[in-house]
Design a protein around this motif. Structure first.
Motif, PDB file in Angstrom:
ATOM      1  N   ASP A  20       0.834  -1.196   0.000  1.00 25.09           N
ATOM      2  CA  ASP A  20       0.000   0.000   0.000  1.00 25.09           C
ATOM      3  C   ASP A  20       0.877   1.258   0.000  1.00 25.09           C
ATOM      4  O   ASP A  20       1.371   1.696   1.033  1.00 25.09           O
ATOM      5  CB  ASP A  20      -0.910  -0.020   1.231  1.00 25.09           C
ATOM      6  N   HIS A  38      -6.005   2.130   4.955  1.00 27.89           N
ATOM      7  CA  HIS A  38      -5.233   0.890   5.030  1.00 27.89           C
ATOM      8  C   HIS A  38      -5.882  -0.101   5.986  1.00 27.89           C
ATOM      9  O   HIS A  38      -5.921  -1.308   5.717  1.00 27.89           O
ATOM     10  CB  HIS A  38      -3.802   1.189   5.488  1.00 27.89           C
ATOM     11  N   HIS A  41      -8.534  -1.855   4.178  1.00 30.22           N
ATOM     12  CA  HIS A  41      -7.968  -2.894   3.307  1.00 30.22           C
ATOM     13  C   HIS A  41      -7.638  -4.154   4.110  1.00 30.22           C
ATOM     14  O   HIS A  41      -7.909  -5.276   3.678  1.00 30.22           O
ATOM     15  CB  HIS A  41      -6.696  -2.390   2.628  1.00 30.22           C
ATOM     16  N   ARG A  42      -7.029  -3.951   5.289  1.00 30.90           N
ATOM     17  CA  ARG A  42      -6.595  -5.092   6.090  1.00 30.90           C
ATOM     18  C   ARG A  42      -7.769  -5.876   6.674  1.00 30.90           C
ATOM     19  O   ARG A  42      -7.606  -7.029   7.082  1.00 30.90           O
ATOM     20  CB  ARG A  42      -5.677  -4.621   7.224  1.00 30.90           C
ATOM     21  N   ALA A  47      -7.964  -8.911   1.964  1.00 35.43           N
ATOM     22  CA  ALA A  47      -6.826  -8.563   2.815  1.00 35.43           C
ATOM     23  C   ALA A  47      -5.577  -9.392   2.511  1.00 35.43           C
ATOM     24  O   ALA A  47      -4.448  -8.896   2.645  1.00 35.43           O
ATOM     25  CB  ALA A  47      -7.209  -8.708   4.285  1.00 35.43           C
ATOM     26  N   VAL A  50      -3.034  -7.766   0.295  1.00 31.54           N
ATOM     27  CA  VAL A  50      -2.499  -6.461   0.683  1.00 31.54           C
ATOM     28  C   VAL A  50      -1.265  -6.608   1.562  1.00 31.54           C
ATOM     29  O   VAL A  50      -1.277  -7.322   2.567  1.00 31.54           O
ATOM     30  CB  VAL A  50      -3.567  -5.635   1.422  1.00 31.54           C
ATOM     31  N   ILE A 284      -5.136   0.194  -4.197  1.00 32.28           N
ATOM     32  CA  ILE A 284      -5.340  -1.239  -3.997  1.00 32.28           C
ATOM     33  C   ILE A 284      -6.506  -1.741  -4.841  1.00 32.28           C
ATOM     34  O   ILE A 284      -6.468  -2.829  -5.406  1.00 32.28           O
ATOM     35  CB  ILE A 284      -5.589  -1.553  -2.514  1.00 32.28           C
ATOM     36  N   ASP A 307     -12.336   2.114  -1.021  1.00 29.37           N
ATOM     37  CA  ASP A 307     -11.313   1.074  -0.895  1.00 29.37           C
ATOM     38  C   ASP A 307     -10.023   1.473  -1.587  1.00 29.37           C
ATOM     39  O   ASP A 307      -9.038   0.769  -1.504  1.00 29.37           O
ATOM     40  CB  ASP A 307     -11.818  -0.249  -1.504  1.00 29.37           C
TER      41      ASP A 307
END
Length: 308
Positions: A20, A38, A41-42, A47, A50, A284, A307
């Protein structure tokens, strides 16, 4: 043959592929916005694809402040957060990759400043590979991976072999810049193929950075820049012949690349990802959207703007 998993499952080929780099150009997302993005995203269904949040050495203080002042940290305080407020919701530190454009002189202070975070790796730019390796050997904790980046002009001709020979005798990856903000920042197929096959012949892992937001090689309609595709790079990563690798990098038909990905064996996937470990992307959602459009990824929910 490498069959695709059901919707919502990330294929092994793409695990941890997308670091990222939201705070870096051309995205330039403010750090205060990059931290919650972030975390989303996680926590998302994708996930597994990433990697860490990349942060330059000069912005670690800004990052620490953004984490400390976030709602997630406030909620976690009193349970698992430290006095500096750097722990994410649920008591887990933010996973951060350090990017050190100023060379090894930045390494010691950056490692100290990164103490509140979970250090996922270090990316060190240098003009002297041997000096960078010595600094990393001396200062880097043994469980932290690192990548060494040299200017592309030093990797031409005999310079490439000399640098790769230094790195192959070390525990560190190579790093190669595949784009930027000007046309000259984008290497052509032959130059990138020379790097990829030089690493492949040595069994030297590497990561890439910049210009790989999309899956397939293309010409950007706004800038006219020639962008490599990350699928092209993944497929070329298994080649040891420069001409063959350059041909894969030059392919512009997404269906051809998608068919080649579907035909990969598990062993080939392992070889590829042992070589090409990750790349930095300021978006992402964009690469994941490309994979979905090519039928290589089936998402259980749409990739929304938030996102990105």
């Amino acid at each position: 043959m490498n069959t695709l998993p059901p919707g919502g499952v990330i294929p092994e080929l793409f695990h941890g592929l997308f670091d990222d780099a939201a705070v870096f150009p051309p995205g330039n997302l403010p750090v205060v916005d990059a931290v919650p993005a972030h975390r989303l995203h996680r926590a998302a269904w994708y996930a597994e694809a990433v990697g860490p949040l990349l942060c330059g050495a000069g912005r670690l203080g800004e990052l620490a402040a953004a984490v400390a002042n976030s709602p997630e940290t406030a909620a976690a305080q009193g349970r698992a957060a430290g006095a500096d407020g750097s722990v994410a919701a649920g008591g887990r530190p933010l996973k951060v990759g350090l990017v050190l454009p100023g060379g090894s002189t930045e390494l010691a202070p950056a490692l100290a400043a990164a103490a509140p975070f979970e250090l996922a790796g270090v990316e060190l730019a240098t003009r002297d590979a041997a000096e960078a390796v010595a600094a990393l050997d001396r200062l880097l904790p043994p469980d932290v991976p690192a990548a060494v980046e040299l200017p592309r002009e030093l990797l031409r001709g005999d310079g490439l072999d000399a640098v790769l020979d230094v790195l192959v005798d070390s525990p560190y990856r190579a790093k190669f810049r595949t784009g930027g903000l000007v046309a000259e920042a984008f290497p052509d197929e032959d130059e990138l193929a020379s790097f990829l096959t030089g690493c492949a012949r040595r069994g030297l892992p590497y990561k890439c950075t910049a210009g790989l937001h999309n899956a397939v090689r293309h010409t950007d309609p706004e800038t006219g820049f020639e962008h490599h595709g990350f699928l092209n790079v993944l497929l070329a990563a298994q080649e040891t012949d420069r001409t063959a690798a350059a041909a894969v990098l030059a392919e512009r038909d997404g269906e051809v690349l998608a068919k080649a990905v579907r035909a990969l064996t598990d062993r080939q996937v392992t070889v590829i990802r042992n070589s090409f470990t990750a790349f930095g992307t300021c978006s992402i959602a964009e690469p994941l959207g490309d994979l979905a459009a090519l039928g290589l990824l089936s998402s259980p929910s749409p990739l929304h703007q938030e996102d990105r």
